[in-house]
Design a protein around this motif. Structure first.
Motif, PDB file in Angstrom:
ATOM      1  N   ARG A 129       9.967  -4.535  -4.767  1.00  0.00           N
ATOM      2  CA  ARG A 129       8.741  -3.785  -4.501  1.00  0.00           C
ATOM      3  C   ARG A 129       8.774  -3.145  -3.124  1.00  0.00           C
ATOM      4  O   ARG A 129       8.345  -1.993  -2.963  1.00  0.00           O
ATOM      5  CB  ARG A 129       7.528  -4.712  -4.621  1.00  0.00           C
ATOM      6  CG  ARG A 129       7.153  -5.045  -6.060  1.00  0.00           C
ATOM      7  CD  ARG A 129       5.936  -5.924  -6.127  1.00  0.00           C
ATOM      8  NE  ARG A 129       6.153  -7.204  -5.459  1.00  0.00           N
ATOM      9  CZ  ARG A 129       5.218  -8.154  -5.351  1.00  0.00           C
ATOM     10  NH1 ARG A 129       4.005  -7.941  -5.838  1.00  0.00           N
ATOM     11  NH2 ARG A 129       5.495  -9.296  -4.749  1.00  0.00           N
ATOM     12  N   ARG A 130       9.291  -3.886  -2.154  1.00  0.00           N
ATOM     13  CA  ARG A 130       9.381  -3.327  -0.794  1.00  0.00           C
ATOM     14  C   ARG A 130      10.330  -2.139  -0.770  1.00  0.00           C
ATOM     15  O   ARG A 130      10.061  -1.127  -0.125  1.00  0.00           O
ATOM     16  CB  ARG A 130       9.855  -4.409   0.179  1.00  0.00           C
ATOM     17  CG  ARG A 130       9.967  -3.922   1.618  1.00  0.00           C
ATOM     18  CD  ARG A 130      10.421  -5.048   2.545  1.00  0.00           C
ATOM     19  NE  ARG A 130      10.551  -4.580   3.895  1.00  0.00           N
ATOM     20  CZ  ARG A 130       9.543  -4.500   4.765  1.00  0.00           C
ATOM     21  NH1 ARG A 130       8.315  -4.849   4.388  1.00  0.00           N
ATOM     22  NH2 ARG A 130       9.741  -4.070   5.996  1.00  0.00           N
ATOM     23  N   ARG A 184       7.731  10.757   0.645  1.00  0.00           N
ATOM     24  CA  ARG A 184       6.461  11.375   1.044  1.00  0.00           C
ATOM     25  C   ARG A 184       6.565  11.961   2.451  1.00  0.00           C
ATOM     26  O   ARG A 184       6.042  13.053   2.712  1.00  0.00           O
ATOM     27  CB  ARG A 184       5.353  10.329   0.981  1.00  0.00           C
ATOM     28  CG  ARG A 184       3.953  10.865   1.228  1.00  0.00           C
ATOM     29  CD  ARG A 184       3.558  11.911   0.230  1.00  0.00           C
ATOM     30  NE  ARG A 184       2.129  12.242   0.344  1.00  0.00           N
ATOM     31  CZ  ARG A 184       1.611  13.422   0.071  1.00  0.00           C
ATOM     32  NH1 ARG A 184       2.413  14.414  -0.338  1.00  0.00           N
ATOM     33  NH2 ARG A 184       0.311  13.637   0.186  1.00  0.00           N
ATOM     34  N   ARG A 225      -0.986   8.434   8.164  1.00  0.00           N
ATOM     35  CA  ARG A 225      -0.509   7.279   7.410  1.00  0.00           C
ATOM     36  C   ARG A 225       1.016   7.232   7.392  1.00  0.00           C
ATOM     37  O   ARG A 225       1.613   6.159   7.308  1.00  0.00           O
ATOM     38  CB  ARG A 225      -1.051   7.325   5.987  1.00  0.00           C
ATOM     39  CG  ARG A 225      -0.751   6.090   5.138  1.00  0.00           C
ATOM     40  CD  ARG A 225      -1.339   6.245   3.760  1.00  0.00           C
ATOM     41  NE  ARG A 225      -2.785   6.470   3.820  1.00  0.00           N
ATOM     42  CZ  ARG A 225      -3.493   6.991   2.822  1.00  0.00           C
ATOM     43  NH1 ARG A 225      -2.901   7.369   1.705  1.00  0.00           N
ATOM     44  NH2 ARG A 225      -4.806   7.158   2.949  1.00  0.00           N
ATOM     45  N   TYR A 226       1.624   8.422   7.498  1.00  0.00           N
ATOM     46  CA  TYR A 226       3.081   8.512   7.404  1.00  0.00           C
ATOM     47  C   TYR A 226       3.748   8.859   8.734  1.00  0.00           C
ATOM     48  O   TYR A 226       4.965   8.713   8.873  1.00  0.00           O
ATOM     49  CB  TYR A 226       3.473   9.554   6.350  1.00  0.00           C
ATOM     50  CG  TYR A 226       3.073   9.136   4.955  1.00  0.00           C
ATOM     51  CD1 TYR A 226       3.897   8.326   4.183  1.00  0.00           C
ATOM     52  CD2 TYR A 226       1.843   9.537   4.416  1.00  0.00           C
ATOM     53  CE1 TYR A 226       3.531   7.934   2.901  1.00  0.00           C
ATOM     54  CE2 TYR A 226       1.465   9.139   3.143  1.00  0.00           C
ATOM     55  CZ  TYR A 226       2.309   8.335   2.392  1.00  0.00           C
ATOM     56  OH  TYR A 226       1.935   7.937   1.126  1.00  0.00           O
ATOM     57  N   ARG A 261      11.052  -0.146  -3.252  1.00  0.00           N
ATOM     58  CA  ARG A 261      10.413   1.001  -3.918  1.00  0.00           C
ATOM     59  C   ARG A 261       9.392   1.656  -3.006  1.00  0.00           C
ATOM     60  O   ARG A 261       9.268   2.889  -2.982  1.00  0.00           O
ATOM     61  CB  ARG A 261       9.760   0.545  -5.227  1.00  0.00           C
ATOM     62  CG  ARG A 261      10.756   0.256  -6.348  1.00  0.00           C
ATOM     63  CD  ARG A 261      10.051   0.117  -7.687  1.00  0.00           C
ATOM     64  NE  ARG A 261       9.152  -1.032  -7.719  1.00  0.00           N
ATOM     65  CZ  ARG A 261       9.521  -2.265  -8.054  1.00  0.00           C
ATOM     66  NH1 ARG A 261      10.783  -2.511  -8.375  1.00  0.00           N
ATOM     67  NH2 ARG A 261       8.633  -3.263  -8.064  1.00  0.00           N
ATOM     68  N   TRP A 262       8.640   0.842  -2.256  1.00  0.00           N
ATOM     69  CA  TRP A 262       7.648   1.408  -1.340  1.00  0.00           C
ATOM     70  C   TRP A 262       8.330   2.203  -0.229  1.00  0.00           C
ATOM     71  O   TRP A 262       7.884   3.302   0.119  1.00  0.00           O
ATOM     72  CB  TRP A 262       6.787   0.303  -0.738  1.00  0.00           C
ATOM     73  CG  TRP A 262       6.044   0.758   0.499  1.00  0.00           C
ATOM     74  CD1 TRP A 262       6.194   0.305   1.763  1.00  0.00           C
ATOM     75  CD2 TRP A 262       5.044   1.783   0.569  1.00  0.00           C
ATOM     76  NE1 TRP A 262       5.373   0.964   2.630  1.00  0.00           N
ATOM     77  CE2 TRP A 262       4.646   1.886   1.927  1.00  0.00           C
ATOM     78  CE3 TRP A 262       4.450   2.620  -0.371  1.00  0.00           C
ATOM     79  CZ2 TRP A 262       3.679   2.786   2.358  1.00  0.00           C
ATOM     80  CZ3 TRP A 262       3.473   3.525   0.061  1.00  0.00           C
ATOM     81  CH2 TRP A 262       3.104   3.601   1.408  1.00  0.00           C
ATOM     82  N   GLU A 263       9.414   1.659   0.331  1.00  0.00           N
ATOM     83  CA  GLU A 263      10.130   2.366   1.391  1.00  0.00           C
ATOM     84  C   GLU A 263      10.699   3.694   0.872  1.00  0.00           C
ATOM     85  O   GLU A 263      10.679   4.701   1.581  1.00  0.00           O
ATOM     86  CB  GLU A 263      11.254   1.488   1.945  1.00  0.00           C
ATOM     87  CG  GLU A 263      10.773   0.319   2.788  1.00  0.00           C
ATOM     88  CD  GLU A 263       9.983   0.758   4.012  1.00  0.00           C
ATOM     89  OE1 GLU A 263      10.308   1.828   4.573  1.00  0.00           O
ATOM     90  OE2 GLU A 263       9.046   0.052   4.405  1.00  0.00           O
ATOM     91  N   LYS A 264      11.199   3.669  -0.359  1.00  0.00           N
ATOM     92  CA  LYS A 264      11.729   4.898  -0.952  1.00  0.00           C
ATOM     93  C   LYS A 264      10.619   5.922  -1.149  1.00  0.00           C
ATOM     94  O   LYS A 264      10.792   7.109  -0.850  1.00  0.00           O
ATOM     95  CB  LYS A 264      12.398   4.577  -2.287  1.00  0.00           C
ATOM     96  CG  LYS A 264      13.082   5.766  -2.939  1.00  0.00           C
ATOM     97  CD  LYS A 264      13.805   5.349  -4.214  1.00  0.00           C
ATOM     98  CE  LYS A 264      14.491   6.558  -4.851  1.00  0.00           C
ATOM     99  NZ  LYS A 264      15.199   6.159  -6.107  1.00  0.00           N
ATOM    100  N   HIS A 265       9.459   5.455  -1.631  1.00  0.00           N
ATOM    101  CA  HIS A 265       8.320   6.360  -1.801  1.00  0.00           C
ATOM    102  C   HIS A 265       7.840   6.900  -0.458  1.00  0.00           C
ATOM    103  O   HIS A 265       7.548   8.096  -0.325  1.00  0.00           O
ATOM    104  CB  HIS A 265       7.172   5.620  -2.493  1.00  0.00           C
ATOM    105  CG  HIS A 265       5.858   6.340  -2.398  1.00  0.00           C
ATOM    106  ND1 HIS A 265       5.542   7.437  -3.175  1.00  0.00           N
ATOM    107  CD2 HIS A 265       4.776   6.129  -1.582  1.00  0.00           C
ATOM    108  CE1 HIS A 265       4.327   7.873  -2.859  1.00  0.00           C
ATOM    109  NE2 HIS A 265       3.842   7.096  -1.894  1.00  0.00           N
ATOM    110  N   LYS A 266       7.774   6.015   0.543  1.00  0.00           N
ATOM    111  CA  LYS A 266       7.312   6.432   1.859  1.00  0.00           C
ATOM    112  C   LYS A 266       8.226   7.493   2.459  1.00  0.00           C
ATOM    113  O   LYS A 266       7.753   8.492   3.019  1.00  0.00           O
ATOM    114  CB  LYS A 266       7.245   5.216   2.791  1.00  0.00           C
ATOM    115  CG  LYS A 266       6.735   5.533   4.186  1.00  0.00           C
ATOM    116  CD  LYS A 266       6.689   4.274   5.042  1.00  0.00           C
ATOM    117  CE  LYS A 266       6.218   4.600   6.450  1.00  0.00           C
ATOM    118  NZ  LYS A 266       6.180   3.373   7.312  1.00  0.00           N
TER     119      LYS A 266
END
Length: 257
Positions: free
Chosen positions: A23-24, A34, A71-72, A26-31
């Motif tokens: 999950r982490r 983005r 946020r980013y 996937r979140w890092e990849k999404h971040k």
């Protein structure tokens, strides 16, 4: 030599260690995806609205709130660094890798690489000014992208000196010296552009090529150079005002009326 060099420099070695949490990861990849999307939107905003664009205007141009932008990106400096590297990644690095060819002589290669770099920066004054104002320690090449250019140059120098059976042990020092000096000179020029662009390129070519010729004279050997440093040559006569240099004859000729 040049095939796949961009992948090799940007990819790097695989990281070792424990397998990351799914999950982490996937979140890092999404971040990261983005951040890249928002950086591209920022570049579009700068090109349209100018270098003095603020965070509110950038967010409005992209179609998001400023809260989402923060946020980013921690602040404008963080965004400026992202813009710097994205410009390098999408514009400057592809042009440099395309320009480096095994098929051309060293002088042509030198001039082509300098022209590619200087023109890429000169064509994007708004991006340059935004990156510089966001972080005075940044410029169109950040520390990380400067490292990649130096690695690319180092690979080229090592290859060329190996072909000459020369000593390439100083290639890395030379690479960082050339990249750093070039960056500082272009940084200075971009502020007020005190001379014309072709003049800047000619001076940079003259100075870089003189360095190459000097190092090649001792075949890259520090020991040979230090044992017999080349003497300062006698000054060549300068062309008379209104005359132009004939590159074939090596002398000045009168300009046509």
């Amino acid at each position: 030599m040049t095939r796949g060099i961009e992948h090799a420099l940007l990819g790097g070695p695989a990281e070792s260690g424990p397998k990351p949490d799914g999950r982490r990861a996937r979140w890092e990849k999404h971040k990261q995806a983005r951040r890249t999307e928002l950086t591209d939107g920022t570049i579009a905003a700068i090109r349209e609205l100018g270098a003095d664009v603020g965070m509110d205007e950038i967010a409005g141009h992209i179609g998001i709130s400023k809260t989402v932008l923060y946020r980013y990106f921690t602040d404008k400096n963080d965004l400026g660094v992202a813009v710097t590297f994205r410009f390098f990644e999408t514009t400057l690095l592809p042009r440099l890798t395309d320009a480096i060819s095994d098929e051309v002589d060293e002088y042509t290669l030198t001039r082509t690489v300098i022209e590619v770099y200087v023109n890429a920066v000169a064509d994007e004054p708004a991006l340059y000014r935004f990156a510089w104002s966001a972080s005075p320690t940044s410029s169109v090449t950040s520390a990380e992208s400067e490292k990649i250019v130096a690695q690319l140059l180092n690979a080229t120098l090592v290859s060329r000196f190996d072909e000459r059976s020369g000593d390439s042990s100083g290639a890395q020092v030379w690479s960082y010296m050339l990249v750093g000096a070039m960056q500082r000179a272009v940084d200075w020029w971009m502020v007020d552009r005190p001379i014309e662009l072709p003049e800047l390129i000619d001076y940079l070519v003259m100075m870089v090529w003189s360095s190459i010729v000097g190092v090649a004279a001792s075949n890259g050997s520090r020991e040979l150079f230090m044992a017999a440093p080349p003497a300062m040559p006698d000054p060549a006569p300068l062309p008379a005002p209104g005359a132009e240099t004939d590159p074939d004859a090596g002398t000045a000729t009168d300009s046509p009326a």
